[in-house]
Design a protein around this motif. Structure first.
Motif, PDB file in Angstrom:
ATOM      1  N   LEU A 169      38.989  45.766  47.048  1.00  0.00           N
ATOM      2  CA  LEU A 169      39.816  46.174  48.181  1.00  0.00           C
ATOM      3  C   LEU A 169      40.461  47.519  47.914  1.00  0.00           C
ATOM      4  N   ASN A 172      43.220  47.633  51.723  1.00  0.00           N
ATOM      5  CA  ASN A 172      42.913  46.364  52.388  1.00  0.00           C
ATOM      6  C   ASN A 172      41.559  46.345  53.087  1.00  0.00           C
ATOM      7  N   PRO A 227      41.558  39.836  58.207  1.00  0.00           N
ATOM      8  CA  PRO A 227      42.083  39.130  57.034  1.00  0.00           C
ATOM      9  C   PRO A 227      41.405  37.776  56.832  1.00  0.00           C
ATOM     10  N   ILE A 229      38.871  35.239  53.742  1.00  0.00           N
ATOM     11  CA  ILE A 229      37.954  35.218  52.606  1.00  0.00           C
ATOM     12  C   ILE A 229      36.546  35.573  53.086  1.00  0.00           C
ATOM     13  N   GLU A 252      39.086  38.416  49.049  1.00  0.00           N
ATOM     14  CA  GLU A 252      40.040  37.957  50.057  1.00  0.00           C
ATOM     15  C   GLU A 252      40.833  39.144  50.587  1.00  0.00           C
ATOM     16  N   ILE A 253      40.849  39.280  51.912  1.00  0.00           N
ATOM     17  CA  ILE A 253      41.586  40.359  52.562  1.00  0.00           C
ATOM     18  C   ILE A 253      42.945  39.809  52.998  1.00  0.00           C
ATOM     19  N   SER A 254      43.993  40.451  52.579  1.00  0.00           N
ATOM     20  CA  SER A 254      45.341  39.970  52.852  1.00  0.00           C
ATOM     21  C   SER A 254      45.776  40.298  54.274  1.00  0.00           C
ATOM     22  N   ASP A 255      46.655  39.442  54.817  1.00  0.00           N
ATOM     23  CA  ASP A 255      47.259  39.752  56.115  1.00  0.00           C
ATOM     24  C   ASP A 255      48.679  40.282  55.937  1.00  0.00           C
ATOM     25  N   LYS A 256      49.031  40.660  54.708  1.00  0.00           N
ATOM     26  CA  LYS A 256      50.354  41.207  54.413  1.00  0.00           C
ATOM     27  C   LYS A 256      50.333  42.731  54.533  1.00  0.00           C
ATOM     28  N   VAL A 258      50.300  46.491  53.431  1.00  0.00           N
ATOM     29  CA  VAL A 258      49.712  47.233  52.320  1.00  0.00           C
ATOM     30  C   VAL A 258      50.336  48.621  52.292  1.00  0.00           C
ATOM     31  N   PRO A 279      48.651  43.844  60.099  1.00  0.00           N
ATOM     32  CA  PRO A 279      49.042  42.608  59.422  1.00  0.00           C
ATOM     33  C   PRO A 279      49.738  41.651  60.376  1.00  0.00           C
TER      34      PRO A 279
END
Length: 337
Positions: A169, A172, A227, A229, A252-256, A258, A279
């Motif tokens: 990543l 993201n 976001p 996996i 895994e792409i985060s939804d938080k 960045v 996000p």
């Protein structure tokens, strides 16, 4: 047919002459042929090691193509197909590797082997199974008496020799990087993506370098993944259409939030659309000029990629601002002529 797991239905049943104990098999990667071992036909019928081949284009009526008979006179066990090769754990003959030369005529060519058992004969002792799915120069072979063998593989699971394949990543976004040590008739790579690690779909193509002995680096960015996996693999395609797969990579792409909002493409050409990774918890995206004055405000319904237009903008630099739970984030967008 296992579509309905509570009511599975047999589609067909197809055998071959003088079968004794059909033990296990594996489909080719194009699902055209199915290679099968018969664990007891060698000992009961008195012939050398045989690999049986079916044409499974029509699942309701598969056809038996015939068998390939090897030089060894041993009992065979588990086999697995990777690319254009089948990896067999053949008890007292150990690991046997065959190229799928001409399956329409049941022809294989032995291209490698590693014996894990002292002696040779029919019987269920020696190499039990093989694991050739790491993708890069490693094979596992289990032996019932000697234990686990970890082998370096000098061949290639792909028609090219892949030195590395990584997914990481950056801002993201999944960045795929791979390196080939050499290539022969390499037409292109298809990048494939999956949500479950089983069902893959193509998301992009990267041109190959034909034939070269020089190390070559490749790069691909997945700008459409929301976001969650994901699983990625490469399908390498030769000039003649022959293809094979790399190993599978998970990320895994985060939804938080960045450090920098992923914007693709950036710069974006005036008149084109661009995507912005948003996000969770964001209500709106504000577009401001370099003076900080808000020019546009776009509502956000869900986290993930939001497609935005350059309509109403001119060439130059803009600030995109989002806010969630009291945290404000600003990223720069360049609109080019």
């Amino acid at each position: 047919d296992v579509t309905d797991k509570s009511s599975m239905v047999q589609v067909s049943s197809t055998g071959f002459p003088d079968s004794r104990y059909i033990h296990q098999g594996w489909a080719t990667e194009d699902h055209r042929y199915f290679l099968v071992n018969d664990e007891f036909d060698e000992s009961n019928n008195g012939h050398n090691t045989r690999t049986h081949i079916f044409d499974i284009q029509n699942l309701a009526a598969p056809t038996y193509v015939g068998h390939f008979e090897a030089e060894t006179a041993v009992t065979d066990h588990n086999l697995y197909v990777v690319g254009n090769r089948v990896f067999q754990a053949n008890y007292q003959a150990g690991l046997q590797i065959f190229e799928l030369t001409d399956l329409a005529n049941a022809e294989l060519t032995r291209v490698g082997y590693f014996d894990t058992y002292a002696g040779e004969g029919k019987g269920t002792i020696g190499s039990w199974s093989v694991y050739p799915f790491f993708g890069i120069n490693k094979i596992l072979v289990s032996n019932m008496d000697e234990g686990l063998f970890v082998l370096d593989y000098n061949g290639s699971f792909l028609p090219i020799r892949l030195s590395s394949f990584e997914v990481a990543l950056e801002a993201n976004l999944p960045h795929l990087n791979w390196v080939t040590a050499e290539e022969v008739d390499n037409d292109h790579f298809e990048v494939e993506r999956s949500r479950d690690g089983s069902s893959f779909e193509p998301i992009g193509t990267v041109a190959g370098h034909g034939t070269t002995s020089t190390s070559t680096s490749y790069h691909f960015v997945d700008v459409t993944a929301d976001p969650g996996i994901y699983y990625y693999r490469l399908r390498q395609v030769d000039l003649d259409g022959t293809n094979a797969f790399s190993e599978i990579k998970r990320i895994e792409i985060s939804d938080k939030f960045v450090d920098e909002l992923p914007i693709a493409p950036n710069p974006v050409q005036l008149g084109d659309d661009f995507r912005l990774m948003v996000p969770a918890g964001v209500d709106a995206i504000q577009v401001s000029g370099v003076d900080g004055k808000v020019i546009q405000s776009h509502p956000v319904l869900n986290a993930g990629w939001k497609i935005m237009s350059t309509q109403g903008l001119s060439t130059g630099m803009y600030w995109l601002t989002i806010e969630s739970h009291g945290i404000k984030q600003v990223s720069k967008l360049i609109v080019s002529p």
